[in-house]
Each structure stands twice: as C-alpha cells, then as structure tokens.
Design a protein around this motif. Structure first.
Motif, mmCIF file in Angstrom:
data_model
loop_
_atom_site.group_PDB
_atom_site.id
_atom_site.type_symbol
_atom_site.label_atom_id
_atom_site.label_comp_id
_atom_site.label_asym_id
_atom_site.label_seq_id
_atom_site.Cartn_x
_atom_site.Cartn_y
_atom_site.Cartn_z
ATOM 1 N N UNK A 1 -16.339 -39.494 8.046
ATOM 2 C CA UNK A 1 -15.374 -38.821 8.933
ATOM 3 C C UNK A 1 -15.309 -39.423 10.331
ATOM 4 N N UNK A 2 -16.452 -39.882 10.852
ATOM 5 C CA UNK A 2 -16.429 -40.508 12.183
ATOM 6 C C UNK A 2 -15.666 -41.828 12.136
ATOM 7 N N UNK A 3 -15.832 -42.594 11.047
ATOM 8 C CA UNK A 3 -15.068 -43.833 10.904
ATOM 9 C C UNK A 3 -13.581 -43.532 10.857
ATOM 10 N N UNK A 4 -13.199 -42.463 10.189
ATOM 11 C CA UNK A 4 -11.779 -42.075 10.160
ATOM 12 C C UNK A 4 -11.270 -41.782 11.574
ATOM 13 N N UNK B 1 -8.344 -43.797 13.808
ATOM 14 C CA UNK B 1 -7.170 -43.137 14.368
ATOM 15 C C UNK B 1 -6.644 -42.024 13.508
ATOM 16 N N UNK B 2 -7.352 -41.718 12.406
ATOM 17 C CA UNK B 2 -6.957 -40.600 11.551
ATOM 18 C C UNK B 2 -7.529 -39.297 12.114
ATOM 19 N N UNK B 3 -6.864 -38.196 11.768
ATOM 20 C CA UNK B 3 -7.387 -36.852 12.028
ATOM 21 C C UNK B 3 -7.671 -36.600 13.503
ATOM 22 N N UNK B 4 -6.891 -37.207 14.380
ATOM 23 C CA UNK B 4 -7.044 -36.881 15.790
ATOM 24 C C UNK B 4 -6.493 -35.480 16.046
ATOM 25 N N UNK B 5 -7.072 -34.732 16.988
ATOM 26 C CA UNK B 5 -6.552 -33.393 17.297
ATOM 27 C C UNK B 5 -5.100 -33.448 17.741
ATOM 28 N N UNK C 1 -1.683 -47.743 13.485
ATOM 29 C CA UNK C 1 -2.905 -47.074 13.886
ATOM 30 C C UNK C 1 -3.157 -47.343 15.362
ATOM 31 N N UNK C 2 -3.779 -46.399 16.066
ATOM 32 C CA UNK C 2 -3.933 -46.557 17.518
ATOM 33 C C UNK C 2 -5.107 -47.425 17.949
ATOM 34 N N UNK C 3 -5.983 -47.813 17.020
ATOM 35 C CA UNK C 3 -7.182 -48.551 17.398
ATOM 36 C C UNK C 3 -7.260 -49.878 16.657
#
Length: 304
Positions: free
Chosen positions: A80-83, A87-91, A153-155
């Motif tokens: 989950x931290x890698x996700x 850039x996935x699952x950002x608030x 993706x943002x990163x």
C-alpha cells in the motif's frame, strides 16, 4: 529436506527481521542517549541476570518475536505504501495537487519529445556532436520511463512502473495485469528468480522509507531521531525506490519481450507472423484470458 526448510526459514527470517532489528537497536541507542549513556543499560541487564534461566530464555524469545512481528507488519505495509508513492489512492484533498503534478510531467515529456525529434536526424546521420549524442541517449532513457500515450501518474516512481505496464500493450497488444499471472508460470527459473529478486529489492527500499518515518517517533528521547529518520525516508523516496523500480520495470518488460511466444504456444493460440498482426492477436488473446470465448476461431488442431 529439514536442512533445506531450515535454510529457507532462516533466509526469510533474516529478510524480515534484520531491518526491524536495526530499527529497534537504533531506538535502544536513542533511549540510552536520553538516559545519559550506555551505563543506563546496567539496570535492565542486572534485572535480567537475576531471573532464572527459563525466564531469561522466555524474555529473549519474546523480544525476538516482537522484533519479527514488527518486521512482518512493515512488510505487509510495503505494497500500500508503494501504491501511495506511485500516486494511487491519494486522499481527495490532494487531487488538485495530483492533477497539477501530472500536467507538469506531461509538459516536460512534450518538451523532451520535441528535443528528441530535433536531435534524431543528426544522430542518425552521424553528424551530431558528442554532447548532442549524450543528450539524445539521456532523452531516450527518459522516454522509456514515460507511459504511453502520456504520463498519467504524479510521481517518477508511478510513471516508471506504469511505463512497464503499458509498453507490452503498445508493442504486443498484451495487457500486463491480465496476462502476467499466466506468463509468470511459464518463465524459466532464472528469469523468475531475477524478477523476484528485483521485486524484493523494491519492497525493501519502500520498507526502509517506512522505518525512517517511524524512527521520528523516537524524537521525545532524542531530537537527532528527526533528521535521521526523515533523512532515510527522503533518500529512499528520491533515490532508492526509483532506481529499484526501474530495474524491476525493465525485467518485467523483458519477460514479455523474450517469453510471450511461450504463452501463445501453451494456450494453443496462433503465433503472430508480423508486428501488426501480433498487436491484434495480443488484444484477442487478452480478451480471451479475461472473458473467455465461444468463437470457432482460432481453430486448435490436435497437434497443437
């Protein structure tokens, strides 16, 4: 058999527990520093020495189990931290920032593509200067790290891994998410070992970032825990994780480049004759693996 099982268990324990042990030893160092030095260890050491042998063994085992448990917890958090790093699952409140970062990366990719196209004729003709050839090579590598048709993706980490997922679709019509489990079972042991090692290395770098952030919790004991923990986390996000993500992405793509024909053969699917046909065949094969088919084509002969 027991020797092999024991070796595997020891290897697994070391992979999970050694980083946790380093973390807790660093925490112990922070505690001793807050108590004035290593002489603070004398009180708990004397207390342990007064216990019976069974009690000492039990206490040591509980401590080791605690270290191992913390290592397992962090290991479970790596995906989950890698996700999040991708850039996935950002608030929801970070969606404007995510959109801004994606647009910024798209602009950079467009600028690089224009410059790449400007340099390509001279490089192909052999008239480019050494500096232009170096720049052209750097732009080529940067293009490989950008998903098609544009960054989404943002990163840097996210775009690197997304590029590895989209390139097999562009080249072969094979969707990575749908096809990879089948292809993985057909890879030779050497290829699977290399890819698995790269993935473990990637997860270990993510775990290092998590440990670094958690080390900040020792700040009440000593303030140097803050720069030390944040330093490890920043170095991990900026250097370790991106570099290891690139290795993993390259090996993932190489798996499709080298062994996709085996997938066609094992599924008794007609082998493509040219790149254009392969892209169409790959799309059909992906749909077949996802949804199945009641079509009469392709025809599977008894010799296939």
């Amino acid at each position: 058999m027991w020797e092999a099982a024991g070796a595997k268990l020891a290897e697994r324990w070391a992979a999970v527990s050694v980083p946790a042990l380093v973390f807790w030893l660093a925490g112990l160092l922070a505690w001793t520093r807050s108590r004035g030095g290593f002489h603070a260890l004398k009180v708990p050491a004397d207390w342990l020495a007064k216990q019976s042998v069974p009690a000492q063994i039990t206490i040591v085992l509980i401590a080791l189990l605690g270290v191992s448990a913390s290592g397992v917890i962090i290991e479970r958090l790596t995906t989950p931290v890698l996700r999040l790093l991708e850039g996935w699952y950002w608030p929801c409140f970070l969606k404007p920032l995510r959109h801004k970062l994606v647009e910024r990366r798209k602009t950079k990719v467009e600028e690089r593509l224009r410059r790449y196209q400007e340099l390509s004729p001279a490089v192909a003709a052999g008239t480019a200067s050494p500096e232009e050839r170096t720049e052209h090579g750097s732009l080529t590598m940067l293009q490989r790290r950008s998903p098609s048709p544009a960054p989404d993706m943002p990163t840097r980490i996210g775009n690197t891994l997304r590029a590895a997922e989209t390139r097999p679709v562009d080249k072969y019509g094979l969707d990575v998410v749908s096809v990879w489990p089948h292809l993985w079972l057909l890879l030779p042991d050497t290829a699977r070992k290399e890819i698995a090692t790269a993935r473990v290395s990637l997860d270990a770098s993510v775990a290092a970032c998590i440990w670094g952030v958690l080390f900040v919790l020792f700040a009440p004991l000593t303030l140097w825990a803050v720069p030390a923990g944040l330093g490890v986390a920043v170095v991990g996000v900026v250097a370790w994780v991106p570099s290891r993500a690139e290795v993993y992405a390259d090996l993932l793509e190489a798996g499709f480049d080298l062994y996709r024909r085996t997938l066609y053969e094992q599924l008794r699917w007609p082998t493509p004759c040219n790149p254009r046909e392969e892209r169409a065949q790959g799309q059909e094969l992906t749909r077949y693996l996802v949804r199945g088919s009641d079509s009469t084509t392709p025809a599977w002969g008894s010799d296939r």
